[in-house]
Scaffold this active site. Structure first.
Site, PDB file in Angstrom:
ATOM      1  N   THR A 185       0.793  -1.207   0.000  1.00  0.00           N
ATOM      2  CA  THR A 185       0.000   0.000   0.000  1.00  0.00           C
ATOM      3  C   THR A 185       0.835   1.271   0.000  1.00  0.00           C
ATOM      4  O   THR A 185       1.874   1.320   0.630  1.00  0.00           O
ATOM      5  CB  THR A 185      -0.859  -0.045   1.280  1.00  0.00           C
ATOM      6  OG1 THR A 185      -1.573  -1.266   1.295  1.00  0.00           O
ATOM      7  CG2 THR A 185      -1.812   1.108   1.337  1.00  0.00           C
ATOM      8  N   ARG A 213     -11.743 -10.213  -1.601  1.00  0.00           N
ATOM      9  CA  ARG A 213     -11.164  -9.711  -0.344  1.00  0.00           C
ATOM     10  C   ARG A 213     -10.875  -8.222  -0.426  1.00  0.00           C
ATOM     11  O   ARG A 213     -10.341  -7.715  -1.408  1.00  0.00           O
ATOM     12  CB  ARG A 213      -9.883 -10.477  -0.029  1.00  0.00           C
ATOM     13  CG  ARG A 213      -9.191 -10.075   1.267  1.00  0.00           C
ATOM     14  CD  ARG A 213      -8.054  -9.112   1.034  1.00  0.00           C
ATOM     15  NE  ARG A 213      -7.314  -8.832   2.272  1.00  0.00           N
ATOM     16  CZ  ARG A 213      -6.359  -7.900   2.374  1.00  0.00           C
ATOM     17  NH1 ARG A 213      -6.031  -7.175   1.330  1.00  0.00           N
ATOM     18  NH2 ARG A 213      -5.736  -7.699   3.529  1.00  0.00           N
ATOM     19  N   ASP A 216      -7.741  -3.040   4.628  1.00  0.00           N
ATOM     20  CA  ASP A 216      -8.034  -1.871   5.450  1.00  0.00           C
ATOM     21  C   ASP A 216      -7.965  -0.555   4.689  1.00  0.00           C
ATOM     22  O   ASP A 216      -8.581   0.428   5.103  1.00  0.00           O
ATOM     23  CB  ASP A 216      -7.066  -1.807   6.637  1.00  0.00           C
ATOM     24  CG  ASP A 216      -5.625  -1.595   6.178  1.00  0.00           C
ATOM     25  OD1 ASP A 216      -5.108  -2.470   5.437  1.00  0.00           O
ATOM     26  OD2 ASP A 216      -5.008  -0.587   6.551  1.00  0.00           O
ATOM     27  N   GLY A 239      -4.079  -6.147   6.465  1.00  0.00           N
ATOM     28  CA  GLY A 239      -5.306  -5.378   6.595  1.00  0.00           C
ATOM     29  C   GLY A 239      -6.332  -5.914   7.564  1.00  0.00           C
ATOM     30  O   GLY A 239      -7.043  -5.140   8.219  1.00  0.00           O
TER      31      GLY A 239
END
Length: 327
Positions: A185, A213, A216, A239
């Site tokens: 990320t 899926r 976060d 996450g």
């Protein structure tokens, strides 16, 4: 202006910009994912490429903030840069799902009014962070997902690409080495000259993720949060744990209600609530005064910050990759 540029390897998982006691005129922090970075550190050519990318991201955001631009404009510009850079798992170069698709997530939040927008599981939006911003500004909703989010982005005139645009030779090889070397990320948090905070996060998700899926990153309060009364936070890591612990929100809550510093709040969440065995990862945070925290509990984290103190002509910029911690 005189620019102080420090090319640092920042050790120990606790990284801050607490180098002065003055009031920050503006400030910004970025991350390019947490995880194992040993392979990068041991490869001078790859290391230089990541340092150059972090420096470019910091320069893009600094130019906007220094000229009086809004925090959200800096966040969007920086994340768009990361989304177009195949070194990072966001946009171009995103990780691949178990079904062979690229599914991307992004979120943005503004501290001044708690407005927020996010998209999850998009497959054709070139810059998911722009789609998240459009959800925030052009709908009454906070999150759109899947085919509906892609259709929304197209209707709003955002740039649409074929799903294979996000592929790189490395992602298409489908080898376990990818999971060890690709970092996750990307995110950006910023404080502008008006005192407004903003946070944004974008990701290609977990390697070979299944069943639609979602991690976060696009979930407000888990991977992304901003509140002018406390902090702006962007997370990177496993996450599921960040969702369960509402990590981004709880950093802000500890700052706001327990009166902890941003360093104390971020460190408690990363090193006490989360552990390397469970919630592996890190976060970047800026408080309402421009103070910065960048802790991680993984082998390393691509990160950097830039700020200017009021009354000073000096812009301070630092960036680092991190090293594996001793067992």
């Amino acid at each position: 202006m005189r620019i102080l540029l420090f090319l640092l390897l920042l050790f120990g998982g606790m990284v801050y910009a607490q180098t002065d006691n003055g009031v920050r005129e503006y400030a910004m922090a970025v991350h390019g994912g947490a995880g194992s970075t040993q392979g990068v550190e041991n490869d001078p050519e790859r290391s230089a490429a990541y340092y150059a990318a972090l420096d470019s991201a910091l320069s893009i955001g600094n130019e906007i903030l220094a000229s009086g631009g809004k925090a959200e404009d800096a966040v969007i510009a920086v994340i768009c840069y990361f989304e177009g850079n195949p070194l990072f798992n966001a946009g171009k170069g995103a990780t691949i799902s178990s079904e062979g698709y690229f599914e991307l997530d992004a979120a943005i939040m503004l501290g001044k009014d708690l407005s927020a927008g996010s998209v999850a599981g998009v497959k054709t939006v070139k810059h998911p962070i722009k789609a998240a911003y459009s959800v925030m500004t052009q709908t009454p909703h906070v999150m759109l997902s899947g085919e509906g989010a892609d259709k929304f982005a197209a209707e709003k005139g955002l740039e649409i690409v074929d799903n294979l645009y996000f592929a790189t030779p490395r992602t298409m090889r489908w080898v376990e080495e990818f999971k060890k070397t690709k970092n996750g990320t990307v995110g950006c948090v910023a404080l502008d000259k008006e005192g407004n905070l903003a946070a944004g996060t974008s990701t290609g998700g977990m390697f070979r993720k299944s069943w639609g899926r979602i991690g976060d990153a696009p979930i407000i309060g888990a991977g992304t949060y901003a509140d002018n009364e406390s902090c702006a936070v962007s997370c990177t890591g496993h996450g599921e744990y960040y969702i369960r612990h509402s990590v981004a929100f709880n950093v802000c809550a500890r700052y706001k209600y327990l009166h902890e510093t941003v360093e104390q709040a971020a460190n408690y969440i990363i090193h006490t609530e989360l552990t390397p065995e469970a919630g592996n990862g890190g976060l970047i945070a800026i408080d309402k005064n421009g103070q910065i925290a960048m802790p991680y509990n993984s082998g390393g984290m691509f990160r950097g910050f830039v700020y200017k103190t009021k009354g000073s002509e000096t812009i301070t910029k630092q960036k680092g990759i991190g090293v594996s911690l001793a067992p």
